[in-house]
Scaffold this active site. Structure first.
Site, PDB file in Angstrom:
ATOM      1  N   ASN A 212      -1.705  -0.221   7.354  1.00 51.63           N
ATOM      2  CA  ASN A 212      -1.225  -1.579   7.638  1.00 51.63           C
ATOM      3  C   ASN A 212      -0.411  -2.205   6.498  1.00 51.63           C
ATOM      4  OD1 ASN A 212      -3.315  -2.267   5.958  1.00 51.63           O
ATOM      5  ND2 ASN A 212      -4.498  -3.378   7.494  1.00 51.63           N
TER       6      ASN A 212
ATOM      7  N   ARG B  35      -1.365 -14.728   3.628  1.00 52.93           N
ATOM      8  CA  ARG B  35      -2.161 -14.097   4.688  1.00 52.93           C
ATOM      9  C   ARG B  35      -1.498 -14.315   6.049  1.00 52.93           C
ATOM     10  NH1 ARG B  35      -6.497 -10.555   3.900  1.00 52.93           N
ATOM     11  NH2 ARG B  35      -7.375 -11.386   5.823  1.00 52.93           N
TER      12      ARG B  35
ATOM     13  N   LYS C 289       0.840  -1.204   0.000  1.00 56.40           N
ATOM     14  CA  LYS C 289       0.000   0.000   0.000  1.00 56.40           C
ATOM     15  C   LYS C 289       0.878   1.258   0.000  1.00 56.40           C
ATOM     16  CE  LYS C 289      -3.750  -2.397   2.457  1.00 56.40           C
ATOM     17  NZ  LYS C 289      -4.637  -2.395   3.662  1.00 56.40           N
TER      18      LYS C 289
ATOM     19  N   GLU D  49      -9.241 -10.465  -7.836  1.00 51.75           N
ATOM     20  CA  GLU D  49      -8.286  -9.353  -7.674  1.00 51.75           C
ATOM     21  C   GLU D  49      -7.176  -9.402  -8.726  1.00 51.75           C
ATOM     22  OE1 GLU D  49      -7.212  -9.643  -3.524  1.00 51.75           O
ATOM     23  OE2 GLU D  49      -9.119  -8.753  -2.883  1.00 51.75           O
TER      24      GLU D  49
ATOM     25  N   HIS E  45      -1.675  -5.541   1.362  1.00 52.86           N
ATOM     26  CA  HIS E  45      -2.924  -6.264   1.107  1.00 52.86           C
ATOM     27  C   HIS E  45      -2.595  -7.653   0.570  1.00 52.86           C
ATOM     28  CE1 HIS E  45      -6.880  -7.319  -0.467  1.00 52.86           C
ATOM     29  NE2 HIS E  45      -6.213  -7.815  -1.500  1.00 52.86           N
TER      30      HIS E  45
ATOM     31  N   TYR F  57     -12.059  -2.832  -3.162  1.00 50.99           N
ATOM     32  CA  TYR F  57     -12.609  -2.882  -1.808  1.00 50.99           C
ATOM     33  C   TYR F  57     -14.140  -2.882  -1.806  1.00 50.99           C
ATOM     34  CZ  TYR F  57      -8.080  -2.404   0.519  1.00 50.99           C
ATOM     35  OH  TYR F  57      -6.815  -2.639   1.014  1.00 50.99           O
TER      36      TYR F  57
HETATM   37  P1  DAT Z   1      -7.422  -7.238   5.391  1.00 49.18           P
HETATM   38  O1  DAT Z   1      -6.640  -6.122   4.740  1.00 49.18           O
HETATM   39  O2  DAT Z   1      -6.656  -7.854   6.523  1.00 49.18           O
HETATM   40  O3  DAT Z   1      -7.942  -8.249   4.408  1.00 49.18           O
HETATM   41  P2  DAT Z   1     -10.175  -6.285   5.580  1.00 49.18           P
HETATM   42  O4  DAT Z   1     -10.432  -6.911   4.260  1.00 49.18           O
HETATM   43  O5  DAT Z   1     -11.128  -6.603   6.700  1.00 49.18           O
HETATM   44  O6  DAT Z   1      -8.698  -6.579   6.107  1.00 49.18           O
HETATM   45  O7  DAT Z   1     -10.193  -4.692   5.418  1.00 49.18           O
HETATM   46  C1  DAT Z   1      -9.541  -4.091   4.310  1.00 49.18           C
HETATM   47  C2  DAT Z   1      -8.786  -2.891   4.807  1.00 49.18           C
HETATM   48  O8  DAT Z   1      -9.723  -1.935   5.304  1.00 49.18           O
HETATM   49  C3  DAT Z   1      -7.838  -3.174   5.980  1.00 49.18           C
HETATM   50  O9  DAT Z   1      -6.580  -3.621   5.542  1.00 49.18           O
HETATM   51  C4  DAT Z   1      -7.784  -1.853   6.664  1.00 49.18           C
HETATM   52  C5  DAT Z   1      -9.167  -1.270   6.430  1.00 49.18           C
HETATM   53  N1  DAT Z   1     -10.043  -1.526   7.583  1.00 49.18           N
HETATM   54  C6  DAT Z   1     -10.640  -2.692   7.891  1.00 49.18           C
HETATM   55  N2  DAT Z   1     -11.376  -2.593   9.009  1.00 49.18           N
HETATM   56  C7  DAT Z   1     -11.251  -1.302   9.408  1.00 49.18           C
HETATM   57  C8  DAT Z   1     -11.765  -0.544  10.498  1.00 49.18           C
HETATM   58  N3  DAT Z   1     -12.563  -1.100  11.413  1.00 49.18           N
HETATM   59  N4  DAT Z   1     -11.399   0.753  10.586  1.00 49.18           N
HETATM   60  C9  DAT Z   1     -10.585   1.320   9.673  1.00 49.18           C
HETATM   61  N5  DAT Z   1     -10.063   0.657   8.613  1.00 49.18           N
HETATM   62  C10 DAT Z   1     -10.392  -0.622   8.495  1.00 49.18           C
HETATM   63 MG    MG Z   2      -9.442  -8.181   3.003  1.00 45.92          MG
END
Ligand code: DAT
Ligand code: MG
Length: 152
Positions: A114, A87, A11, A128, A117, A51
């Site tokens: 974070n 992952r 990212k 994706e 991805h 997303y």
């Molecule tokens: P991941 O990236 O571990 O697959 P995810 O698909 O649940 O996680 O969410 C995608 C991204 O969205 C994640 O990397 C960071 C952001 N995100 C997720 N939950 C969030 C939250 N509660 N508040 C802020 N950002 C969030």
């Molecule tokens: Mg995800």
């Protein structure tokens, strides 16, 4: 050996912080195979599709703003079990809950920054990879040391 492919993206925070080599190195050293890589600033349309599952969530627009805010390193990695294993190498979504030794556990503190991805399932990986890459951008190749990574 049943090989599979996954979509991984560094990212904008990872790019800005100079973590590209560190992150690529972890996947390389593990023995997974890089089959596509490019740097791009994602369009809003691309980010919203990527997303899309989160479009009703309160953080969606902030997330799209962030992911489109600068260059991203988009990649496809291949290998047995690579979807789940990437992952595990990435760690939990909340970096403070990610185990030490994982990318997020070692390199990040904030859920909104974070670093990386990774596709979360086989269907997501197919979606994706198709979203970020044309088929001509995916290379099928055999590393010269492949016999020293997998027995068959
Ligand atoms: P991941 O990236 O571990 O697959 P995810 O698909 O649940 O996680 O969410 C995608 C991204 O969205 C994640 O990397 C960071 C952001 N995100 C997720 N939950 C969030 C939250 N509660 N508040 C802020 N950002 C969030
Ligand atoms: Mg995800």
């Amino acid at each position: 050996m049943t090989s599979e492919r996954t979509f991984i993206a560094i990212k904008p925070d990872g790019v800005q912080r100079g973590l590209i080599g560190e992150i690529l190195g972890r996947f390389e050293r593990k023995g997974f195979k890089l089959v596509a890589l490019k740097q791009l600033v994602p369009s809003r349309a691309l980010a919203e599709k990527h997303y899309g599952v989160h479009k009703e969530r309160p953080f969606f627009s902030t997330l799209v703003d962030f992911i489109t805010s600068g260059p991203v390193i988009a990649m496809v990695w291949e290998g047995e079990g690579v979807i789940l294993n990437a992952r595990r190498m990435i760690g939990a979504t909340k970096p403070l809950e990610a185990d030490p030794g994982t990318i997020r556990g070692d390199l990040a503190i904030d859920i909104g920054r974070n670093v990386i991805h990774g596709s979360d399932a086989p269907e997501t990986a197919v979606f994706e990879i198709g979203l970020w890459f044309n088929s001509e951008e995916l290379n099928s190749w055999t590393p010269s040391d492949q016999i020293w990574r997998v027995e068959n």
